[in-house]
Design a protein around this motif. Sequence first.
Motif, PDB file in Angstrom:
ATOM      1  N   PRO B  47      29.196  62.618  43.889  1.00 48.99           N
ATOM      2  CA  PRO B  47      28.054  62.861  44.791  1.00 48.99           C
ATOM      3  C   PRO B  47      28.241  64.080  45.694  1.00 48.99           C
ATOM      4  O   PRO B  47      27.284  64.837  45.923  1.00 48.99           O
ATOM      5  N   GLN B  54      23.718  71.443  44.809  1.00 49.02           N
ATOM      6  CA  GLN B  54      22.273  71.449  45.071  1.00 49.02           C
ATOM      7  C   GLN B  54      21.906  72.417  46.194  1.00 49.02           C
ATOM      8  O   GLN B  54      20.814  72.982  46.210  1.00 49.02           O
ATOM      9  N   ARG B  59      15.316  75.317  47.458  1.00 50.05           N
ATOM     10  CA  ARG B  59      14.515  74.115  47.678  1.00 50.05           C
ATOM     11  C   ARG B  59      13.095  74.466  48.146  1.00 50.05           C
ATOM     12  O   ARG B  59      12.120  73.880  47.683  1.00 50.05           O
ATOM     13  N   VAL B 182      14.048  64.737  42.003  1.00 51.22           N
ATOM     14  CA  VAL B 182      15.360  64.314  41.492  1.00 51.22           C
ATOM     15  C   VAL B 182      16.369  65.458  41.562  1.00 51.22           C
ATOM     16  O   VAL B 182      17.500  65.286  42.032  1.00 51.22           O
ATOM     17  N   LEU B 185      15.722  67.356  45.710  1.00 49.13           N
ATOM     18  CA  LEU B 185      15.669  66.658  46.997  1.00 49.13           C
ATOM     19  C   LEU B 185      16.688  65.530  47.168  1.00 49.13           C
ATOM     20  O   LEU B 185      17.192  65.327  48.273  1.00 49.13           O
ATOM     21  N   LEU B 186      16.965  64.773  46.119  1.00 46.63           N
ATOM     22  CA  LEU B 186      17.845  63.601  46.308  1.00 46.63           C
ATOM     23  C   LEU B 186      19.284  64.000  46.583  1.00 46.63           C
ATOM     24  O   LEU B 186      19.758  65.006  46.098  1.00 46.63           O
TER      25      LEU B 186
END
Lengths: 80, 186
Positions: B47, B54, B59, B182, B185-186
Amino acid sequence: MTLTRAWLMLLVLSAASTTLAASGMRGTVFVVLVLSLAGGKAHVILARYLGLSTAPSIRAGFDLALILMLIVFAVLGAAA
Amino acid sequence: MEERAEGRPTLLDELPGELMMWVLIVSELVVFGAGLAAFLAVRITDPSGFAEAQSHLHRAGAGVNTIVLVTSGWLAACAVQAAEAGHIGRLRSLVAGAIALGAVFLVIKAAEYVDLAAAGISFETHAFFTFSYLLTGFHAAHVIAGMILLAVVAVPGSPRAVETGAAFWHMVDLVWVLLFPVVYLL
């Protein structure tokens, strides 16, 4: 719902997703909220853009499949 | 069989547009759904690595792209109505707008790819990027295919053809609204 209302609804749901992400919120509640907003957008696209509002039985089937897929995403997303 | 003999409509007769386009839409949703589920499953193993990876994505650009695609979808849906009303000039203008917004989507997406490449990030940098490049790249390929299809169906401008082209475009839209949260954002 007219096409223009559907588009406005999609804009509102998209803005809500972006606001939620910008808020810095994380965790399971965040995962569920973001995926719920995505599900709302997908429902509007299926119903109005793709015209399934005229086929309620088929729309219900798509909605069910969509909900099941988002539940899988939510479980996997919350597990990380 | 008896229902058909009596001429009563079946469930499939309720479907708007071409049946084969719906088969394609369901197939694409299954493929992207499986890809996104695999992405989330692998994310469980790392994670923090996924979160760090990410952070390199655009974004805000992806959020703008959501607005761009749903607006493009709206124009395509309005084009179907124009085709049904026999307003060929209006339908072609609406389709041109939908295609132009598709191009805007690709430009914003390309800017992200260029920045990632400039930062030395490739497919092999991290599992996150393997998935994100595959999912967003495959989606971008569908955007290009959709733009070509919309241009092709706008030439004859028959309601059936425009509806079929628009359905493909909405599928591209639908996949993006599931992919965006997915991957970004997550």
